[in-house]
Design an enzyme around this catalytic site. Structure first.
Site, mmCIF file in Angstrom:
data_model
loop_
_atom_site.group_PDB
_atom_site.id
_atom_site.type_symbol
_atom_site.label_atom_id
_atom_site.label_comp_id
_atom_site.label_asym_id
_atom_site.label_seq_id
_atom_site.Cartn_x
_atom_site.Cartn_y
_atom_site.Cartn_z
ATOM 1 N N LYS A 203 5.163 -9.662 -2.556
ATOM 2 C CA LYS A 203 3.994 -8.852 -2.175
ATOM 3 C C LYS A 203 3.034 -8.766 -3.349
ATOM 4 O O LYS A 203 3.404 -8.396 -4.443
ATOM 5 C CB LYS A 203 4.461 -7.450 -1.754
ATOM 6 C CG LYS A 203 5.380 -7.434 -0.552
ATOM 7 C CD LYS A 203 5.949 -6.049 -0.268
ATOM 8 C CE LYS A 203 6.811 -5.561 -1.404
ATOM 9 N NZ LYS A 203 7.535 -4.315 -1.099
ATOM 10 N N THR A 236 -1.723 4.912 -0.938
ATOM 11 C CA THR A 236 -0.903 3.686 -0.865
ATOM 12 C C THR A 236 0.588 3.966 -1.082
ATOM 13 O O THR A 236 1.394 3.045 -1.113
ATOM 14 C CB THR A 236 -1.351 2.688 -1.950
ATOM 15 O OG1 THR A 236 -1.219 3.347 -3.224
ATOM 16 C CG2 THR A 236 -2.793 2.241 -1.739
ATOM 17 N N GLY A 238 4.236 4.326 -0.503
ATOM 18 C CA GLY A 238 5.151 3.987 0.589
ATOM 19 C C GLY A 238 4.832 2.671 1.266
ATOM 20 O O GLY A 238 5.472 2.300 2.243
ATOM 21 N N THR A 239 3.851 1.924 0.755
ATOM 22 C CA THR A 239 3.484 0.670 1.447
ATOM 23 C C THR A 239 4.641 -0.324 1.414
ATOM 24 O O THR A 239 4.906 -1.003 2.401
ATOM 25 C CB THR A 239 2.255 0.018 0.769
ATOM 26 O OG1 THR A 239 2.488 -0.020 -0.626
ATOM 27 C CG2 THR A 239 0.987 0.776 1.073
ATOM 28 N N GLY A 240 5.365 -0.388 0.302
ATOM 29 C CA GLY A 240 6.465 -1.358 0.199
ATOM 30 C C GLY A 240 7.587 -1.061 1.179
ATOM 31 O O GLY A 240 8.045 -1.947 1.916
ATOM 32 N N CYS A 241 7.986 0.245 1.200
ATOM 33 C CA CYS A 241 9.067 0.638 2.135
ATOM 34 C C CYS A 241 8.636 0.361 3.569
ATOM 35 O O CYS A 241 9.397 -0.137 4.388
ATOM 36 C CB CYS A 241 9.348 2.137 2.016
ATOM 37 S SG CYS A 241 9.552 2.732 0.364
#
Ligand SMILES: Cc1ncc(COP(=O)(O)OP(=O)(O)O)c(N)n1
Ligand SMILES: Cc1nc(C(=O)O)sc1CCOP(=O)(O)O
Ligand SMILES: [Mg+2]
Length: 522
Positions: A203, A236, A238-241
């Site tokens: 990512k 932004t 928590g975008t990865g989870c």
């Protein structure tokens, strides 16, 4: 997807529909995800985000908590690791009872916790394992120390179906290599793939100085760059989870890995865009709204997981042509996709319903495994029955707002439009794209008014939706169509130049090459 040796096949009498699986006895089985992650007291990331995403995507999600964090929009104030034996207890409780399709891992803060996870996954195999190698929170707090790296690389990555590191996590897993460009992301993805995961998604959200948000997907052979405009917002966290648990949810519903990743990327982009101006918390990094798709305000209804770039080479089938060339529709679709078709539409004006439905079901499986959307022409009932990705309707078919109410927010709706007024109405009714033509005279659709390049240009200028051109388009004129220089013209839809041909694959290859060439000059 067999990540752990044993593969659980569905009982013969079950079939996967949109969000539930219905057995012939009527028992409803809902796709199920287990998240193994940390708790975020601010509820923007961690298991809280995972539970919200799965709810938003129509999937049941259970949770095993590995750590409890005290955090807010200003950062992580403290972390309490749960004892490994208690993590194991939680795992046994849920894995021995639920029939999880996918396990998704987030914060695994110690080697001992990874160990108990591995043991339980060995005792209770699941279909797919999504590993989000959470090490550093986006606010910079270390959530898993360097001691975790070796067990991740030696034991967890080799059994993962997909890993979803950001550039910092990818760099850490690769011993600190520099990853500051898309090219370096591609190299990192290839090196990480050698550690064993079947797919890798690096990512690029925190890639320095990039105008677009770029993620690099690698399947061991091909790279896919998933680009979207970077959204400027503080929200932004928590975008990865969210991306990883959305991938897990889509896999649980039966999507291919590439399709799941594309949908997840769109989901996060839409959530960030919808939430860009909300204010939750006083710190520098706020959460976003996972339930934007359920909101009733006009703005939220604009969001779908439809990617307009999928309109690039739009193959519209025709059974008369396929019969003429002695090929099945299924083989025609396979060849079109192999040749580069980016979206498929089954247009069967004469087929009996039962025959059309069986054909559609077969094509849904092919398209889903290739990560290509399948739309059904005219027939909403068929689209619903085979869980297609959407429909294409004309001005005399079912009204678009009714189609939207039947299909819900996540299905793709295309509308045939010859005029700016029809394009505006399609937008008002909640369509995702419009097909505009006939650009040139065509024998494929009888009594069809030709609008020419000027008519196409006029519709594009008026349309708030992405446009695909159709009608008499072939290799010799496709470039002229794409060069009308309208940014929302995303591609061309083709019938006879693909299917009234001896070799669909060859024609698709040539058309795809021509279109790519024409895009270079724009
Ligand atoms: C992409 C795309 N555009 C237009 C059509 C035409 O649909 P069809 O059902 O053949 O005719 P109308 O109902 O629109 O009059 C299409 N199939 N695909
Ligand atoms: C299905 C269809 N719709 C059109 C429209 O103008 O809406 S023209 C058309 C036929 C396109 O076939 P070919 O690529 O063989 O010309
Ligand atoms: Mg129609």
């Amino acid at each position: 997807m067999d990540s752990l040796g044993a593969i659980r096949s569905w009982p013969a009498n079950w079939r996967i529909t949109t969000a539930t699986m219905t057995t012939t006895e009527g028992i409803k089985k809902v796709p199920q995800v287990l998240t193994v992650a940390g708790s975020d007291s601010g509820a923007g990331a961690g298991i809280q985000a995972d539970l919200k995403v799965c709810a938003a995507r129509g999937v049941y999600c259970a949770s095993v908590i590995t750590a409890v964090t005290a955090q807010n929009t200003r950062g992580v104030q403290s972390v309490h690791l749960l004892p490994p034996h208690f993590v194991s207890e939680q795992l046994k409780s849920v894995l021995s009872d639920f029939e999880f399709d996918v396990v998704k891992t987030g914060m695994l803060p110690s080697p001992e916790i990874v160990e108990v996870l591995l043991q339980n996954l060995s005792d209770f195999p699941v279909r797919a394992l999504v590993v989000d190698p959470v090490m550093v929170s986006t606010s910079g707090h270390v959530l898993a120390g360097s001691s975790i790296l070796s067990i991740f690389k030696e034991r967890l990555l080799p059994i993962a179906d997909i890993i979803t590191p950001n550039v910092k996590e990818a760099s850490a897993l690769l011993g600190g290599v520099r990853i500051e460009t898309v090219e370096e992301m591609r190299s990192a993805a290839k090196l990480l793939h050698q550690m064993g995961p079947r797919f890798v998604l690096v990512k690029g959200g925190d890639l320095p100085d990039s105008s677009d948000s770029v993620d690099v997907y690698f399947d061991g052979k091909e790279f896919h760059e998933l680009r979207s405009p970077r959204i400027t917002t503080r929200n932004t966290h928590g975008t990865g989870c969210t991306l990883a648990s959305c991938i897990a949810a889509e896999l649980a519903k039966g999507s291919s890995m590439l399709s799941a990743v594309k949908v997840a990327k769109r989901f996060v982009d839409n959530a960030l865009d919808y939430s860009k101006d909300i204010v939750i918390g006083s710190g520098k990094q706020g959460p976003f709204d996972h339930f934007f798709g359920l909101k009733k305000d006009p703005q939220s209804s604009r969001y779908s997981t439809f990617n307009p770039d999928d309109l690039f080479l739009y193959a519209v089938t025709d059974s008369r042509m396929n019969k003429k060339w002695n090929r099945s529709t299924v083989d025609a679709v396979k060849a079109a996709i192999e040749g580069g078709a980016t979206i498929i539409q089954l247009r069967e004006k004469e087929a009996e319903t039962r025959e059309f439905l069986e054909e559609a079901k077969a094509c849904v499986d092919i398209c889903r495994s290739s990560g290509v959307c399948l739309l059904i022409n005219d027939r909403i009932d068929i689209a619903l029955a085979c869980d297609a990705d959407g429909v294409h309707v004309g001005q005399s078919d079912m009204p678009v707002d009714l189609v939207r109410s039947l299909l819900g927010p996540d299905k793709i709706i295309g509308v045939s439009c010859k005029t700016p007024e029809q394009a505006h109405q399609a937008w008002k009714d909640g369509a995702d794209y419009i097909g505009s033509g006939g650009v040139y005279p065509t024998n494929t659709k009888s009594n069809n008014r030709t609008i020419g390049l000027d008519g196409l240009k006029e519709v594009c200028k008026a349309s708030k939706l992405p446009v695909v051109a159709i009608g008499g388009i072939k290799i010799s004129n496709a470039e002229a169509v794409m060069r009308i220089d309208e940014p929302n013209l995303k591609g061309v839809a083709i019938v006879s130049a693909l299917f009234d041909q001896e070799c669909v694959l060859t024609q698709a290859n040539k058309l795809h090459k021509t279109l790519k060439e024409s895009k270079k000059g724009i």
